[in-house]
Scaffold this motif. Structure first.
Motif, PDB file in Angstrom:
ATOM      1  N   ASP A 178      -5.853  12.936  -1.255  1.00 13.59           N
ATOM      2  CA  ASP A 178      -5.216  11.992  -0.797  1.00 13.59           C
ATOM      3  C   ASP A 178      -5.555  10.630  -1.822  1.00 13.59           C
ATOM      4  O   ASP A 178      -6.422  10.601  -2.427  1.00 13.59           O
ATOM      5  N   VAL A 179      -4.301  10.210  -2.156  1.00 17.65           N
ATOM      6  CA  VAL A 179      -4.156   9.298  -3.237  1.00 17.65           C
ATOM      7  C   VAL A 179      -3.561   7.851  -2.428  1.00 17.65           C
ATOM      8  O   VAL A 179      -2.183   7.712  -1.973  1.00 17.65           O
ATOM      9  N   THR A 180      -4.145   6.630  -2.740  1.00 14.92           N
ATOM     10  CA  THR A 180      -3.744   5.565  -2.141  1.00 14.92           C
ATOM     11  C   THR A 180      -3.692   4.457  -3.526  1.00 14.92           C
ATOM     12  O   THR A 180      -4.677   4.349  -3.955  1.00 14.92           O
ATOM     13  N   ALA A 195      -8.792   7.864  -5.191  1.00 11.78           N
ATOM     14  CA  ALA A 195      -8.020   9.109  -4.862  1.00 11.78           C
ATOM     15  C   ALA A 195      -9.262  10.007  -4.327  1.00 11.78           C
ATOM     16  O   ALA A 195     -10.416   9.880  -5.176  1.00 11.78           O
ATOM     17  N   THR A 219       0.876  -1.214  -0.010  1.00 13.85           N
ATOM     18  CA  THR A 219       0.005   0.148   0.114  1.00 13.85           C
ATOM     19  C   THR A 219       0.869   1.323  -0.078  1.00 13.85           C
ATOM     20  O   THR A 219       1.882   1.261   0.809  1.00 13.85           O
ATOM     21  N   TRP A 220       0.591   2.297  -0.891  1.00 14.80           N
ATOM     22  CA  TRP A 220       1.477   3.555  -1.010  1.00 14.80           C
ATOM     23  C   TRP A 220       0.638   4.641  -0.818  1.00 14.80           C
ATOM     24  O   TRP A 220      -0.462   4.557  -1.528  1.00 14.80           O
ATOM     25  N   LYS A 221       1.252   5.734  -0.362  1.00 11.12           N
ATOM     26  CA  LYS A 221       0.289   6.877  -0.286  1.00 11.12           C
ATOM     27  C   LYS A 221       1.282   8.036  -0.908  1.00 11.12           C
ATOM     28  O   LYS A 221       2.277   8.045  -0.814  1.00 11.12           O
ATOM     29  N   ALA A 222       0.586   8.695  -1.798  1.00 12.57           N
ATOM     30  CA  ALA A 222       1.186   9.877  -2.410  1.00 12.57           C
ATOM     31  C   ALA A 222       1.714  10.926  -1.635  1.00 12.57           C
ATOM     32  O   ALA A 222       1.283  11.183  -0.527  1.00 12.57           O
ATOM     33  N   ASP A 223       3.027  11.346  -1.773  1.00  6.79           N
ATOM     34  CA  ASP A 223       3.764  12.242  -0.985  1.00  6.79           C
ATOM     35  C   ASP A 223       3.252  13.611  -1.533  1.00  6.79           C
ATOM     36  O   ASP A 223       3.832  14.050  -2.617  1.00  6.79           O
ATOM     37  N   SER A 258       4.450  15.418  -5.329  1.00  4.21           N
ATOM     38  CA  SER A 258       3.364  14.981  -6.199  1.00  4.21           C
ATOM     39  C   SER A 258       2.659  16.302  -6.833  1.00  4.21           C
ATOM     40  O   SER A 258       2.462  17.093  -5.938  1.00  4.21           O
ATOM     41  N   ALA A 307       4.963   8.151  -4.557  1.00  2.00           N
ATOM     42  CA  ALA A 307       4.195   7.458  -3.484  1.00  2.00           C
ATOM     43  C   ALA A 307       5.398   6.812  -2.552  1.00  2.00           C
ATOM     44  O   ALA A 307       6.291   6.175  -3.066  1.00  2.00           O
ATOM     45  N   GLN A 310       3.665   2.138   2.526  1.00  2.00           N
ATOM     46  CA  GLN A 310       3.324   2.400   3.965  1.00  2.00           C
ATOM     47  C   GLN A 310       3.967   1.108   4.653  1.00  2.00           C
ATOM     48  O   GLN A 310       4.033  -0.007   4.300  1.00  2.00           O
TER      49      GLN A 310
END
Length: 187
Positions: free
Chosen positions: A47-49, A63, A17-21, A25, A183, A186
């Motif tokens: 919020d982008v996952t 998103a 699972t990745w989250k946009a920084d 970004s 991203a 996590q």
């Protein structure tokens, strides 16, 4: 010829699972103005996952974008874009995107998905370039993606049309969307 599994084609690919920084970004757009130039803008709160799976084709993206965070570099224009003439943020404070599938194209990837904007949901595919996967200086992992799409604002019920004396309209119907996403994996 049997296709090579997608994960083999992307060096450093990791499932997770990745989250946009948000510092690294950008969610941006471009639209014609006065039929002779383009106006650019971006959204600064989102919020982008991304959830990458062992099989890349099982990857998903979700998103949510805060429409009040619109920034075109002109406060008067931004405030007008927030009104009922355009985004109507009092009634529709966010726009969202949810992927429904991913597929390999001739020169990259396409993410199929649903964009909800102004109370309307439409299919909007994203043309995606995978920029890479790799370690960051803080002991984590990062992934980078670029994506583009084009929508017609009228398809989402944003149909203000201020005609120009010489023909055409003040704001074009087509909106180009560009995403630059870095991203963080996590833990």
């Amino acid at each position: 010829m049997t296709p090579v599994p997608a994960t083999v084609e992307i060096p450093g690919y990791l499932a997770g699972t990745w989250k946009a920084d948000p510092v690294h970004s950008e969610i941006a757009f471009t639209v014609r103005h006065l039929m002779i130039s383009k106006t650019r803008g971006r959204f600064t709160i989102y919020d982008v996952t991304l959830v990458t799976s062992e099989d890349l084709l099982g990857t998903s993206v979700a998103a949510t974008i805060d429409l009040a965070s619109i920034d075109t570099g002109n406060e008067i224009r931004d405030n007008h874009l927030r009104t009922a003439d355009y985004l109507e943020i009092e009634k529709y404070p966010t726009m969202s995107y949810r992927s429904t599938g991913i597929r390999q194209t001739g020169d990259g990837w396409a993410v199929d998905g649903e964009l909800t904007l102004h109370g309307v949901t439409r299919q909007v595919p994203l043309a995606v370039e995978v920029n890479g996967f790799g370690p960051d200086p803080w002991g984590g992992q990062r992934a980078g993606f670029s994506a583009t799409a084009e929508i017609n604002r009228r398809d989402f019920g944003i149909d203000i049309s201020t005609p120009m004396e010489a023909g055409g309209v003040v704001v074009g119907d087509k909106v180009s969307i560009s995403l630059e996403i870095q991203a963080a994996l996590q833990k």
